[in-house]
Scaffold this motif. Structure first.
Motif, PDB file in Angstrom:
ATOM      1  N   VAL A   1       4.730 -17.392  -0.189  1.00  0.00           N
ATOM      2  CA  VAL A   1       3.909 -16.489   0.242  1.00  0.00           C
ATOM      3  C   VAL A   1       2.745 -16.479  -0.757  1.00  0.00           C
ATOM      4  N   ALA A   2       1.427 -16.406  -0.421  1.00  0.00           N
ATOM      5  CA  ALA A   2       0.440 -16.475  -1.279  1.00  0.00           C
ATOM      6  C   ALA A   2      -0.231 -15.067  -1.628  1.00  0.00           C
ATOM      7  N   LEU A   3      -0.523 -14.908  -2.908  1.00  0.00           N
ATOM      8  CA  LEU A   3      -1.142 -13.611  -3.191  1.00  0.00           C
ATOM      9  C   LEU A   3      -2.644 -13.841  -3.755  1.00  0.00           C
TER      10      LEU A   3
ATOM     11  N   LEU B   1      -0.840 -12.358   1.054  1.00  0.00           N
ATOM     12  CA  LEU B   1      -0.944 -10.841   0.642  1.00  0.00           C
ATOM     13  C   LEU B   1      -2.495 -10.792  -0.185  1.00  0.00           C
ATOM     14  N   GLY B   2      -3.120  -9.781  -0.096  1.00  0.00           N
ATOM     15  CA  GLY B   2      -4.486  -9.623  -0.325  1.00  0.00           C
ATOM     16  C   GLY B   2      -5.378 -10.397   0.526  1.00  0.00           C
ATOM     17  N   PRO B   3      -6.674 -10.441   0.468  1.00  0.00           N
ATOM     18  CA  PRO B   3      -7.562 -10.095  -0.780  1.00  0.00           C
ATOM     19  C   PRO B   3      -7.687  -8.491  -0.935  1.00  0.00           C
ATOM     20  N   LEU B   4      -8.610  -8.172  -1.928  1.00  0.00           N
ATOM     21  CA  LEU B   4      -8.600  -6.851  -2.412  1.00  0.00           C
ATOM     22  C   LEU B   4      -9.967  -6.124  -1.716  1.00  0.00           C
ATOM     23  N   PHE B   5     -11.014  -6.917  -1.737  1.00  0.00           N
ATOM     24  CA  PHE B   5     -12.274  -6.307  -1.072  1.00  0.00           C
ATOM     25  C   PHE B   5     -12.545  -6.638   0.291  1.00  0.00           C
TER      26      PHE B   5
ATOM     27  N   THR C   1      -1.159 -16.536  11.065  1.00  0.00           N
ATOM     28  CA  THR C   1      -0.279 -16.129   9.861  1.00  0.00           C
ATOM     29  C   THR C   1      -0.804 -14.769   9.373  1.00  0.00           C
ATOM     30  N   PRO C   2       0.271 -13.957   8.998  1.00  0.00           N
ATOM     31  CA  PRO C   2      -0.104 -12.670   9.082  1.00  0.00           C
ATOM     32  C   PRO C   2      -0.636 -12.586   7.462  1.00  0.00           C
ATOM     33  N   MET C   3      -1.401 -11.435   7.398  1.00  0.00           N
ATOM     34  CA  MET C   3      -2.115 -11.011   5.870  1.00  0.00           C
ATOM     35  C   MET C   3      -2.048  -9.628   5.802  1.00  0.00           C
ATOM     36  N   ILE C   4      -1.432  -9.334   4.527  1.00  0.00           N
ATOM     37  CA  ILE C   4      -1.483  -7.808   4.374  1.00  0.00           C
ATOM     38  C   ILE C   4      -2.352  -7.704   3.031  1.00  0.00           C
ATOM     39  N   ALA C   5      -3.659  -7.052   3.464  1.00  0.00           N
ATOM     40  CA  ALA C   5      -4.793  -6.942   2.313  1.00  0.00           C
ATOM     41  C   ALA C   5      -4.664  -5.485   1.550  1.00  0.00           C
ATOM     42  N   PHE C   6      -5.418  -5.188   0.642  1.00  0.00           N
ATOM     43  CA  PHE C   6      -5.348  -4.154  -0.064  1.00  0.00           C
ATOM     44  C   PHE C   6      -6.562  -3.369   0.038  1.00  0.00           C
TER      45      PHE C   6
ATOM     46  N   VAL D   1      -3.777  -8.688  10.591  1.00  0.00           N
ATOM     47  CA  VAL D   1      -4.629  -8.631   9.446  1.00  0.00           C
ATOM     48  C   VAL D   1      -4.276  -7.168   9.068  1.00  0.00           C
ATOM     49  N   TYR D   2      -3.223  -6.784   8.320  1.00  0.00           N
ATOM     50  CA  TYR D   2      -2.778  -5.461   7.904  1.00  0.00           C
ATOM     51  C   TYR D   2      -3.364  -5.132   6.480  1.00  0.00           C
ATOM     52  N   LEU D   3      -3.749  -3.729   6.629  1.00  0.00           N
ATOM     53  CA  LEU D   3      -4.071  -2.934   5.411  1.00  0.00           C
ATOM     54  C   LEU D   3      -3.159  -2.233   4.714  1.00  0.00           C
ATOM     55  N   ASN D   4      -2.579  -2.573   3.725  1.00  0.00           N
ATOM     56  CA  ASN D   4      -1.744  -1.626   2.872  1.00  0.00           C
ATOM     57  C   ASN D   4      -2.655  -1.078   1.759  1.00  0.00           C
ATOM     58  N   SER D   5      -3.191   0.062   2.270  1.00  0.00           N
ATOM     59  CA  SER D   5      -4.109   0.848   1.397  1.00  0.00           C
ATOM     60  C   SER D   5      -4.116   2.189   1.684  1.00  0.00           C
ATOM     61  N   PHE D   6      -4.941   3.014   1.268  1.00  0.00           N
ATOM     62  CA  PHE D   6      -5.110   4.520   1.504  1.00  0.00           C
ATOM     63  C   PHE D   6      -6.432   4.796   2.477  1.00  0.00           C
ATOM     64  N   LEU D   7      -6.097   4.653   3.647  1.00  0.00           N
ATOM     65  CA  LEU D   7      -7.178   4.774   4.610  1.00  0.00           C
ATOM     66  C   LEU D   7      -7.921   6.315   4.570  1.00  0.00           C
ATOM     67  N   PRO D   8      -8.962   6.640   4.443  1.00  0.00           N
ATOM     68  CA  PRO D   8      -9.485   7.936   4.127  1.00  0.00           C
ATOM     69  C   PRO D   8      -8.998   8.958   5.322  1.00  0.00           C
ATOM     70  N   GLN D   9      -9.068   8.363   6.444  1.00  0.00           N
ATOM     71  CA  GLN D   9      -8.976   9.062   7.808  1.00  0.00           C
ATOM     72  C   GLN D   9      -7.416   9.825   7.656  1.00  0.00           C
ATOM     73  N   GLY D  10      -6.757   9.133   7.190  1.00  0.00           N
ATOM     74  CA  GLY D  10      -5.431   9.757   7.142  1.00  0.00           C
ATOM     75  C   GLY D  10      -4.940  10.791   6.430  1.00  0.00           C
ATOM     76  N   VAL D  11      -5.579  11.008   4.981  1.00  0.00           N
ATOM     77  CA  VAL D  11      -5.388  11.913   3.982  1.00  0.00           C
ATOM     78  C   VAL D  11      -6.201  13.259   4.545  1.00  0.00           C
ATOM     79  N   VAL D  12      -7.475  12.920   5.242  1.00  0.00           N
ATOM     80  CA  VAL D  12      -8.214  14.150   5.805  1.00  0.00           C
ATOM     81  C   VAL D  12      -7.577  14.631   7.063  1.00  0.00           C
ATOM     82  N   ASN D  13      -6.791  13.960   7.794  1.00  0.00           N
ATOM     83  CA  ASN D  13      -6.066  14.413   9.002  1.00  0.00           C
ATOM     84  C   ASN D  13      -4.954  15.306   8.664  1.00  0.00           C
TER      85      ASN D  13
END
Length: 405
Positions: A70-72, A135-139, A155-160, A171-183
């Motif tokens: 797995v690449a990071l 895994l990644g990138p960040l931006f 090939t799956p990606m889990i980005a931040f 292309v998955y985002l393991n991050s804190f999406l703003p919509q979720g916390v507002v909801n």
């Protein structure tokens, strides 16, 4: 009126949150079962190399000796704070590998330099070297740059990145999406009888996202966003924003202030000092408030949603003991991601998209989360009330998906 200062920012709007169970090194349990399907080694998508095929040597720092590579992708030599954040994420990945077992993965750390060109090159190189996942990138711009090569091979990606627009199938985002916390904040408030809300928001993209989600959530819960005001970061702008919604505030149940730093206290104080009685109004926020001065009298009794801080603090203590510095919340995402992928890899057959999209989700130091088919992430947040200058949990983060929070 309080003097205005630019609010602090945590990455991803919080900043700016594995069991389906991730063992988390024996330090954490969960009552969400580990829901990754058992496989017979067939991936359900085309991998560039079979796991048992000869592999060329990897380019980059190699952590672990597992059969699944797995690449990071990190901006190790990026400008500004990028390299510091990248170092934290790499340390978090190392801690995760210590906990998961060095034999579970071969994790190859690749430097993107923080550029789109670097991200494309690193992703392409990872595929050539037979990576089962990236895994990644960040931006967000780097995620978009790396996406075409990965999608071509499924090939799956889990980005931040916390930019929802960077997500796509696979292309998955393991991050804190703003919509979720507002909801989460507004849904909880609605459950406590809040039906009309006035939002006072910063100018710019963060305010746009908060407004759109606030409107959607209030409509969904049978309430209404009755008025919206925008401000820039100066006292006059805040004063004008407050005055523009003064009448609406007087007839509303709550005032929603999703910004952090000095914003919440300054806005509430401005309302009271200009004759707007908010003593019977509920003040609502988001996880941005962890950068605010919660000891300010103006914020006592307010509600806001955020990650489960008890879990996050456990992670931070472990990281500090291992590396001698307090980490950012963002680095915990890298820890959870590496442990998640390591647990999937233990089942054989590489890292598969259907395993990543298991509906029961995963539980980690950043709390309960799951990946949707469109690449976005759902998270379970706790709700806090500010009491005596400290956040106190009034509605715990969920331990499983499927029920109400």
């Amino acid at each position: 009126m309080k003097l205005w200062t630019m609010p602090g920012r945590r990455a991803g709007f919080l900043t700016g949150a594995l069991a389906a169970l991730l063992a988390l090194g024996g330090c954490m349990g969960s009552d969400v079962p580990y829901g990754v399907p058992q496989t017979n080694g067939q991936s359900g998508f085309n991998q560039p190399f079979a796991d048992n095929a000869p592999r060329q040597p990897a380019t980059g720092e190699v952590i672990g000796s597992g059969d699944t590579r797995v690449a990071l992708l990190l901006p190790l030599t990026g400008e500004g704070n990028a390299s510091r954040i990248a170092a934290e994420l790499k340390n978090a990945a190392l801690l995760a590998m210590d906990d998961s077992g060095m034999q579970t993965l071969e994790l190859v750390v690749k430097d993107t330099g923080g550029t789109t060109e670097g991200a494309t090159a690193a992703a392409t190189q990872a595929l050539t070297e037979g990576a089962s996942a990236v895994l990644g990138p960040l931006f967000s711009a780097n995620v978009r740059a790396a996406t075409p090569a990965l999608q071509a091979t499924q090939t799956p990606m889990i980005a931040f990145s916390s930019d929802r627009a960077a997500a796509s199938p696979g292309v998955y985002l393991n991050s804190f999406l703003p919509q979720g916390v507002v909801n989460r904040t507004l849904t909880y408030a609605a459950g406590q009888g809040v039906r009309s809300v006035v939002a006072i928001l910063p100018e710019g993209a963060a305010g746009d996202l908060a407004e759109a989600e606030a409107r959607r959530t209030m409509q969904q819960t049978g309430g209404e966003l009755t008025a919206v005001a925008r401000y820039a970061y100066d006292n006059m702008s805040v004063y004008e924003a407050v005055q523009s919604v003064a009448d609406a505030v007087r007839s509303a149940d709550a005032v929603f202030i999703p910004d952090g730093g000095s914003s919440p206290a300054t806005i509430v104080t401005t309302m009271t000092e200009t004759g707007i009685d908010v003593s019977n109004k509920k003040i609502l926020g988001t996880g941005q408030w962890t950068s605010a001065n919660l000891a300010d009298p103006a914020l006592q009794g307010a509600w806001f949603a955020d990650t489960d801080q008890a879990r996050v603090n456990t992670y931070k203590q472990r990281y500090q003991a291992r590396f001698g510095a307090e980490p950012s919340l963002t680095s915990a995402l890298a820890y959870d991601t590496v442990v998640l992928v390591a647990n999937i890899a233990k089942g054989g057959g590489g890292v598969q998209r259907h395993a990543l999209e298991t509906p029961v989700g995963f539980n980690g130091y950043t709390g309960l989360f799951r990946f949707n088919g469109d690449g976005t992430t759902e998270r379970g947040y706790a709700v806090y009330e500010v009491r005596e200058g400290r956040p106190q949990v009034i509605d715990a983060a969920p331990t499983r998906f499927g029920g109400s929070f």
